[in-house]
Scaffold this motif. Structure first.
Motif, PDB file in Angstrom:
ATOM      1  N   GLY A 159       8.537   3.966  -2.849  1.00 19.05           N
ATOM      2  CA  GLY A 159       7.855   4.493  -1.669  1.00 19.05           C
ATOM      3  C   GLY A 159       8.279   3.791  -0.405  1.00 19.05           C
ATOM      4  N   CYS A 160       7.929   2.524  -0.277  1.00 18.04           N
ATOM      5  CA  CYS A 160       8.205   1.815   0.958  1.00 18.04           C
ATOM      6  C   CYS A 160       9.720   1.653   1.164  1.00 18.04           C
ATOM      7  CB  CYS A 160       7.509   0.453   0.917  1.00 18.04           C
ATOM      8  SG  CYS A 160       7.256  -0.260   2.545  1.00 18.04           S
ATOM      9  N   ASP A 161      10.093   1.387   2.419  1.00 21.38           N
ATOM     10  CA  ASP A 161      11.475   1.539   2.882  1.00 21.38           C
ATOM     11  C   ASP A 161      12.570   1.059   1.926  1.00 21.38           C
ATOM     12  OD1 ASP A 161       9.990   2.172   5.115  1.00 21.38           O
ATOM     13  OD2 ASP A 161      11.268   1.060   6.498  1.00 21.38           O
ATOM     14  N   LYS A 162      12.414  -0.158   1.400  1.00 23.50           N
ATOM     15  CA  LYS A 162      13.537  -0.724   0.657  1.00 23.50           C
ATOM     16  C   LYS A 162      13.491  -0.394  -0.828  1.00 23.50           C
ATOM     17  CE  LYS A 162      14.901  -2.665   4.439  1.00 23.50           C
ATOM     18  NZ  LYS A 162      13.767  -2.248   5.277  1.00 23.50           N
ATOM     19  N   PRO A 170       0.806  -1.223   0.000  1.00 22.03           N
ATOM     20  CA  PRO A 170       0.000   0.000   0.000  1.00 22.03           C
ATOM     21  C   PRO A 170       0.840   1.274   0.000  1.00 22.03           C
ATOM     22  CG  PRO A 170      -0.776  -1.543   1.663  1.00 22.03           C
ATOM     23  CD  PRO A 170       0.511  -2.090   1.140  1.00 22.03           C
ATOM     24  N   CYS A 171       2.058   1.186   0.490  1.00 30.72           N
ATOM     25  CA  CYS A 171       2.937   2.366   0.481  1.00 30.72           C
ATOM     26  C   CYS A 171       3.252   2.794  -0.950  1.00 30.72           C
ATOM     27  CB  CYS A 171       4.233   2.064   1.214  1.00 30.72           C
ATOM     28  SG  CYS A 171       3.995   1.308   2.827  1.00 30.72           S
ATOM     29  N   ASN A 172       3.157   1.855  -1.890  1.00 26.21           N
ATOM     30  CA  ASN A 172       3.484   2.131  -3.293  1.00 26.21           C
ATOM     31  C   ASN A 172       2.256   2.031  -4.196  1.00 26.21           C
ATOM     32  OD1 ASN A 172       5.988   1.992  -2.114  1.00 26.21           O
ATOM     33  ND2 ASN A 172       6.937   0.822  -3.731  1.00 26.21           N
ATOM     34  N   GLY A 215       0.190   5.297   0.430  1.00 26.31           N
ATOM     35  CA  GLY A 215       1.336   6.160   0.749  1.00 26.31           C
ATOM     36  C   GLY A 215       2.182   5.549   1.842  1.00 26.31           C
ATOM     37  N   HIS A 216       3.396   6.031   1.933  1.00 28.52           N
ATOM     38  CA  HIS A 216       4.329   5.477   2.923  1.00 28.52           C
ATOM     39  C   HIS A 216       4.110   6.090   4.300  1.00 28.52           C
ATOM     40  CE1 HIS A 216       6.895   9.070   2.806  1.00 28.52           C
ATOM     41  NE2 HIS A 216       7.009   8.949   1.499  1.00 28.52           N
ATOM     42  N   CYS A 217       4.769   5.552   5.305  1.00 34.74           N
ATOM     43  CA  CYS A 217       4.583   5.989   6.691  1.00 34.74           C
ATOM     44  C   CYS A 217       4.762   7.500   6.801  1.00 34.74           C
ATOM     45  CB  CYS A 217       5.569   5.276   7.605  1.00 34.74           C
ATOM     46  SG  CYS A 217       5.254   3.502   7.732  1.00 34.74           S
ATOM     47  N   ALA A 218       3.906   8.106   7.620  1.00 35.66           N
ATOM     48  CA  ALA A 218       3.768   9.562   7.594  1.00 35.66           C
ATOM     49  C   ALA A 218       4.560  10.273   8.676  1.00 35.66           C
ATOM     50  CB  ALA A 218       2.287   9.941   7.715  1.00 35.66           C
ATOM     51  N   THR A 248      11.768   5.469   7.883  1.00 40.82           N
ATOM     52  CA  THR A 248      12.792   5.247   6.862  1.00 40.82           C
ATOM     53  C   THR A 248      12.349   5.783   5.503  1.00 40.82           C
ATOM     54  OG1 THR A 248      13.488   3.290   8.061  1.00 40.82           O
ATOM     55  CG2 THR A 248      14.235   3.499   5.786  1.00 40.82           C
ATOM     56  N   ALA A 249      11.096   5.558   5.145  1.00 41.87           N
ATOM     57  CA  ALA A 249      10.640   5.996   3.822  1.00 41.87           C
ATOM     58  C   ALA A 249      10.677   7.522   3.702  1.00 41.87           C
ATOM     59  CB  ALA A 249       9.236   5.476   3.557  1.00 41.87           C
ATOM     60  N   SER A 250      10.141   8.223   4.707  1.00 44.62           N
ATOM     61  CA  SER A 250      10.190   9.687   4.647  1.00 44.62           C
ATOM     62  C   SER A 250      11.626  10.182   4.688  1.00 44.62           C
ATOM     63  CB  SER A 250       9.414  10.300   5.817  1.00 44.62           C
ATOM     64  OG  SER A 250       8.051   9.981   5.735  1.00 44.62           O
TER      65      SER A 250
HETATM   66 FE1  FES Z   1       5.998   1.046   3.877  1.00 40.76          FE
HETATM   67 FE2  FES Z   1       6.386   2.263   6.359  1.00 40.76          FE
HETATM   68  S1  FES Z   1       5.532   0.295   5.887  1.00 40.76           S
HETATM   69  S2  FES Z   1       6.880   2.974   4.383  1.00 40.76           S
END
Ligand code: FES
Length: 583
Positions: A126-129, A58-60, A197-200, A204-206
């Motif tokens: 988007g997501c961390d990795k 969902p982050c992407n 969207g990624h964690c707000a 790590t993503a932001s």
């Molecule tokens: Fe995907 Fe935090 S779980 S950015």
């Protein structure tokens, strides 16, 4: 794009499409089925859109929509867009941990860019990795690129309570373990990932998103626009147009942007926002890809002079949407200008200094002046000593200040399952001064999951204890907090000193002195080393066997050794252009 640029014979794609020979015929006729004419392919630059969209991530999840906008931007500027789906690494879903897949995706990116006829590329992550993997792969491929993040999610109020976000989940877990049964976990579960969207928070993503602006590879102001905000579509279209511009001018190429100045600027911003310790690992790996010498010592040196000026969680109060409303990364750069290399180039075409100059701080409560930080002291610190000869990191801005100098008895856990089994055992000999030690969770031992924020014993939490010193060779979620010494290097599984600690040993941490010390004599440690046996390697085939054999230690970024370095390969580019690889 003017006619002169569009016929630029130096375009990389010309090797595929602009020759009247058999390979040119094969390449053009193949893509005729995708709707592109001979005239198109012989006159227009080709732009890759690398997309890490997945329904499992969902982050992407908004990236396909952004890819459509990007496509429009590319077409408007005269380019030919090709969207390429890639592996998507969903942080919360992949078991046992997403971390090893970063290098796999980076390899996929590099080989995709090498093998296809792109002149420039837009990276969608988007997501961390997905973000560091895209950067690492594109940097290795030496392909001009623009990075565009999915953008932060828009958290909702959980059951009428505070806004639900990942840091809030950690606090909720702590509350529950402390015996507060009033917590509405069900409301959090429903609302914490309430939009795409990624964690707000500054997880790590932001952290990686804002770092991309400081590195100069993302459009100014793009990183913190929420995933659901229409302005993100505008950035997508602009990124498409910009990529065509990069193709036409032949750059700047990654190695012309990602130099030592760019990494200094990225670390400066990371410290100023109280960003994720995971970004340290990713920046070390990225620097290795472009041949920039970068060590943990450089992080520590920069952290000493950069205050926490962004009032965002987990170190501060707000979510990233407030940071964007306060002026976003350009406003942060303006405040940090005395600490930055302002002459650093960016894909925007302006220098970082020109971007900062044009910015305005709109909310000084969220973006503080340098002399009025959110908290005093450094946001992150690198410690070394006989327990971490190659270094370890601690996010001091997210830790209880009274633990910056601490001495306590070790309580050692061999692995995370032992933590789960023993942490609430009434027979466990532990008090609030104890030091929780987790080992065999490093890059080789367990592929370095985010286990570094070890849970505190329930009975201590019920007495009001909220932080204890924890030491591990694991990572920690960027959304988490606590006095956690992380990334201990070398790790226990390869014989680092962490493998030699025993229950009851005294450990000293002195953040001011940058010191992490195991109070055991050298002679005794030598005896223990004699008796130490490495844990068996668990993977006997496939990618994970390759990973175990090649992954480097945390202080080098956990990349594969054979992927470091600035040399591309020994074969001249274009050597086999006169041949068709297959039909
Ligand atoms: Fe995907 Fe935090 S779980 S950015």
């Amino acid at each position: 794009m003017d006619d002169k640029q569009s016929k630029n014979p130096t375009l990389r794609s010309a090797r595929w499409f602009r020759k009247d020979d058999l390979p040119g015929f094969v390449h053009r006729s193949t893509l005729a089925a995708a709707g592109w004419s001979r005239e198109d392919l012989m006159t227009r630059p080709v732009i890759g859109i690398l997309d890490t969209w997945s329904e499992l991530n969902p982050c992407n999840l908004n990236l396909r929509a952004l890819a459509e906008e990007l496509r429009t931007g590319v077409l408007e500027a005269g380019g030919i867009p090709f969207e390429v789906p890639l592996m998507s690494i969903s942080e919360n879903i992949v078991k046992p941990t997403s971390f090893p897949l970063r290098n796999l995706l980076a390899m996929e990116v590099e080989e995709t860019l090498r093998g296809y006829p792109f002149d420039a590329v837009v990276l969608l992550g988007g997501c961390d990795k997905t973000q560091p993997a895209l950067l690492m792969g594109a940097a290795s491929a030496r392909m001009p690129f623009v990075f565009l993040a999915s953008g932060p999610a828009t958290p909702r109020s959980a059951g009428g309570g505070p806004l639900a976000n990942a840091t809030g989940v950690w606090r909720l877990v702590d509350q529950l373990r402390a015996g507060d049964s009033q917590c509405d976990f069900a409301a959090f579960e429903r609302d914490v990932m309430g939009t795409v969207g990624h964690c707000a928070e500054m997880g790590t993503a932001s952290s990686m998103s804002v770092i991309c602006e400081a590195l100069g590879v993302a459009l100014p102001g793009s990183s913190l626009v929420p995933a659901t905000d229409r302005r993100r579509s505008h950035f997508a279209r602009e990124a498409g147009r910009r990529a065509v511009g990069l193709a036409a001018s032949g750059g700047p190429r990654p190695e012309e942007i990602l130099d030592a100045r760019a990494f200094d600027n990225a670390i400066t911003l990371l410290c100023a926002v109280g960003g994720s310790t995971n970004a340290i690992i990713h920046l070390l790996a990225l620097a290795g890809r472009v041949g920039v010498p970068l060590s943990l010592d450089r992080f520590d040196a920069i952290a000493r002079r950069v205050p926490l000026i962004a009032n965002v969680q987990p170190a501060g109060e707000h979510l990233t949407e407030r940071l964007m409303a306060a002026g976003g990364v350009p406003a942060l750069l303006k405040t940090l200008a005395p600490l930055l290399h302002l002459d650093a180039p960016t894909v925007d075409g302006r220098t970082l200094g020109q971007i900062a100059e044009a910015a305005t701080v709109l909310d000084p409560e969220v973006i503080r002046p340098l002399d009025k930080p959110v908290k005093p002291g450094e946001t992150l610190v690198v410690v070394k000593g006989n327990l971490a000869p190659d270094g370890a990191v601690i996010k001091t801005c997210a830790a209880d200040p009274k633990l910056r100098r601490h001495r306590g008895r070790a309580v050692v856990f061999e692995d995370v399952q032992t933590v789960a089994d023993r942490i609430d055992d009434p027979a466990l000999d532990i008090d609030e001064d104890s030091v929780l030690v987790l080992r065999n969770a490093g890059p080789v031992g367990a592929a370095m999951p985010e286990w570094g924020m070890l849970p505190l014993p329930r009975r201590l939490m019920e007495r009001g204890v909220r932080d204890m010193l924890r030491i591990s060779d694991a990572r920690m979620s960027g959304t988490a907090y606590g006095a956690a010494v992380l990334h201990v290097s070398p790790e226990a599984a390869v014989g680092g000193p962490l493998a030699l600690v025993r229950d009851g040993d005294v450990i000293e941490l002195d953040v001011a002195q940058r010191r992490l010390h195991l109070c055991v004599s050298d002679e005794e440690l030598a005896r223990r080393r004699e008796a130490w046996k490495p844990p068996p390697r668990r993977h006997v085939r496939g990618y994970r066997k390759l990973y175990d054999a090649q992954v480097e230690q945390a202080h080098r970024g956990c990349d594969f050794g054979f992927l470091r370095g600035a040399d591309i390969d020994t074969l001249p580019e274009g050597l086999f252009d006169g041949w068709v690889g297959g039909w």
